[in-house]
Design a protein around this motif. Sequence first.
Motif, short mmCIF file in Angstrom:
data_model
loop_
_atom_site.label_atom_id
_atom_site.label_comp_id
_atom_site.label_asym_id
_atom_site.label_seq_id
_atom_site.Cartn_x
_atom_site.Cartn_y
_atom_site.Cartn_z
N THR A 120 0.83 -1.21 0.00
CA THR A 120 0.00 0.00 0.00
C THR A 120 0.86 1.25 0.00
O THR A 120 0.57 2.23 -0.70
N LEU A 121 1.95 1.22 0.76
CA LEU A 121 2.84 2.38 0.81
C LEU A 121 3.48 2.64 -0.55
O LEU A 121 3.66 3.79 -0.96
N LEU A 122 3.84 1.58 -1.25
CA LEU A 122 4.41 1.75 -2.59
C LEU A 122 3.40 2.38 -3.54
O LEU A 122 3.75 3.23 -4.36
N LEU A 123 2.13 1.97 -3.43
CA LEU A 123 1.07 2.56 -4.26
C LEU A 123 0.92 4.04 -3.97
O LEU A 123 0.83 4.88 -4.88
N ILE A 124 0.90 4.38 -2.67
CA ILE A 124 0.78 5.79 -2.28
C ILE A 124 1.98 6.59 -2.81
O ILE A 124 1.82 7.66 -3.41
N GLY A 125 3.17 6.06 -2.58
CA GLY A 125 4.37 6.76 -3.00
C GLY A 125 4.43 6.95 -4.51
O GLY A 125 4.76 8.04 -5.00
N ALA A 126 4.11 5.90 -5.26
CA ALA A 126 4.14 5.99 -6.72
C ALA A 126 3.11 6.99 -7.23
O ALA A 126 3.39 7.78 -8.15
N SER A 127 1.93 7.00 -6.63
CA SER A 127 0.87 7.91 -7.07
C SER A 127 1.21 9.36 -6.77
O SER A 127 1.04 10.24 -7.61
N LEU A 128 1.72 9.61 -5.55
CA LEU A 128 2.08 10.98 -5.19
C LEU A 128 3.25 11.47 -6.03
O LEU A 128 3.30 12.65 -6.41
N THR A 129 4.19 10.58 -6.32
CA THR A 129 5.30 10.95 -7.21
C THR A 129 4.79 11.30 -8.60
O THR A 129 5.24 12.27 -9.21
N SER A 130 3.82 10.52 -9.08
CA SER A 130 3.25 10.79 -10.39
C SER A 130 2.58 12.15 -10.44
O SER A 130 2.73 12.91 -11.41
N VAL A 131 1.82 12.48 -9.38
CA VAL A 131 1.17 13.79 -9.31
C VAL A 131 2.22 14.90 -9.34
O VAL A 131 2.08 15.90 -10.06
N SER A 132 3.30 14.73 -8.58
CA SER A 132 4.35 15.75 -8.52
C SER A 132 5.04 15.91 -9.88
O SER A 132 5.30 17.04 -10.32
N VAL A 133 5.32 14.79 -10.53
CA VAL A 133 5.99 14.84 -11.83
C VAL A 133 5.10 15.50 -12.88
O VAL A 133 5.54 16.35 -13.67
N LEU A 134 3.82 15.13 -12.88
CA LEU A 134 2.88 15.74 -13.84
C LEU A 134 2.73 17.22 -13.59
O LEU A 134 2.67 18.03 -14.53
N ARG A 135 2.68 17.60 -12.32
CA ARG A 135 2.57 19.02 -11.96
C ARG A 135 3.80 19.79 -12.44
O ARG A 135 3.70 20.88 -13.02
N LEU A 136 4.99 19.22 -12.22
CA LEU A 136 6.23 19.87 -12.65
C LEU A 136 6.28 20.00 -14.16
O LEU A 136 6.66 21.05 -14.70
N ALA A 137 5.87 18.94 -14.87
CA ALA A 137 5.86 18.99 -16.33
C ALA A 137 4.89 20.06 -16.84
O ALA A 137 5.18 20.78 -17.80
N PHE A 138 3.73 20.17 -16.18
CA PHE A 138 2.75 21.19 -16.57
C PHE A 138 3.31 22.60 -16.37
O PHE A 138 3.16 23.47 -17.24
N VAL A 139 3.96 22.83 -15.24
CA VAL A 139 4.52 24.16 -14.95
C VAL A 139 5.59 24.52 -15.98
O VAL A 139 5.63 25.65 -16.49
N ARG A 140 6.45 23.56 -16.30
CA ARG A 140 7.50 23.84 -17.30
C ARG A 140 6.90 24.11 -18.67
O ARG A 140 7.37 24.99 -19.41
N HIS A 141 5.87 23.34 -19.02
CA HIS A 141 5.21 23.54 -20.31
C HIS A 141 4.55 24.93 -20.37
O HIS A 141 4.64 25.63 -21.38
N ARG A 142 3.95 25.34 -19.25
CA ARG A 142 3.28 26.64 -19.19
C ARG A 142 4.31 27.76 -19.34
O ARG A 142 4.11 28.75 -20.05
N LYS A 143 5.47 27.62 -18.65
CA LYS A 143 6.51 28.63 -18.76
C LYS A 143 7.10 28.69 -20.16
O LYS A 143 7.37 29.77 -20.69
N HIS A 144 7.26 27.52 -20.78
CA HIS A 144 7.78 27.47 -22.16
C HIS A 144 6.84 28.21 -23.10
O HIS A 144 7.28 28.99 -23.97
N ASN A 145 5.54 27.96 -22.98
CA ASN A 145 4.56 28.63 -23.84
C ASN A 145 4.54 30.13 -23.60
O ASN A 145 4.37 30.90 -24.55
#
Length: 443
Positions: free
Chosen positions: A412-437
């Motif tokens: 369960t902890l691995l699922l939580i960690g993987a999901s929260l990491t995914s949210v963080s990575v997607l958020r970071l990618a979105f911010v960089r994409h927004r700044k690039h645009n």
Amino acid sequence: MKSGPPAPKAAFHPRTAAHREKGLGRLRLRDSVAMAVGGMIGGGIFSVLGVTVALAGHLAVGSFIIGGAIAMVTAHSFAALSARAGRSGGLFVYLHNAGFPRTGSYISWLLMFGYLIALAVYGFTFGHYAAHAFGLPGAFANGFAALILLVFLGINLRGVGASALSEDLVVLIKVAVLALISAIGFAHFSPERLAPLDDKGPASVIVASASIFVAYEGFELLSYDYDDLLKPRRTLPRALYLSVAIVTLVYVTVTIGSQMLVSDGIIVAQKEVAFAAAGQAALGTAGYWIASLGALLAAGSAINATLFSTARQMHEIALAHELPAAFEKTRSGLPVTALVFLAVFGAAFAMLPDITALLTFGSAVFLAVFGTTNLLAARVLPGFWPRLVSGTGFLACLGALIVLMILHDQATLLLIGASLTSVSVLRLAFVRHRKHNAKAGGA
């Protein structure tokens, strides 16, 4: 105080939308309490009873009391921050107003993901109660879970009038079902059935309370409809405190009543449909169907309200350029992209084989979000006692999160960690994409 993002204009709950559409005026205390109680009980006890007993044993009721106490303190923080902001908006607006826009943006992503998991919990609950009621193998539960999410997606896509179901009737029926079976259980009260009280150990109560905290999610949605409340500075805190107190009392009585009707072993063995087992012990076949119907109705109404509110939150946050532009798109005023996204991914998560992982993940997300709410209130509220209460709430949420991380199973902890990491990575990618645009547009 900073002005922050624009105040939301959408109605964030089917009841609020119905009041606007029918010209019924602002929501009274009774309406607000029904909204909050309905939101919490929607997946609540029907989903978590078996898991709580499996983790805490005879002291399961203590886990609900601890969860209710954390929710009550958090309700204080939401009420105080809403009064300070003086408008609708929830934590996203509070953090922007306090000068923490980046934190507000990240928390908004995390919160949307939390509501996605809540949808999965409701779908999982509906699917398993439906499959069990019709005597079908567990594999059919996934089909029912996906089907009910698609049904309410279609209902929401038809518009406000179609999705604004009668919340009064829904809340009344599910509370009546819970009260009936609990009362029969209490009529057979025997202290020996809970002996010894600490059969799982005292620490298990803390683990269980942290693991099933998602059962208290829902009261915070009132802050999004602050502007639609009658005398909001007075109505909101009273509605929040009353609803949390009522739901905690319901969870406590249902847990004890169920443990008087069936053994902990049966509750754990049938944890996905534990309340149906209690209903059958109380009233035979009729009780089984009454309990199952209550669970199906509660899960269905929770899916409807969560789809409705979360899709509109995603749309408003996208308009503030904190979510991808795809979520800004509407059709006939409806946030179609957000609705489809939530229904599809909610159905995908509802396919997980065990509800414990879903509940633990959802609880971790809402403990983090509510902990942030309490921390913000402790920093910005005037007066020693309000800050002390909110600070206590922050420490309680933090402590519960640490308990989850240290004492829960590794899968369960691995699922939580993987999901929260995914949210963080997607958020970071979105911010960089927004700044690039933005740079490309400036060039």
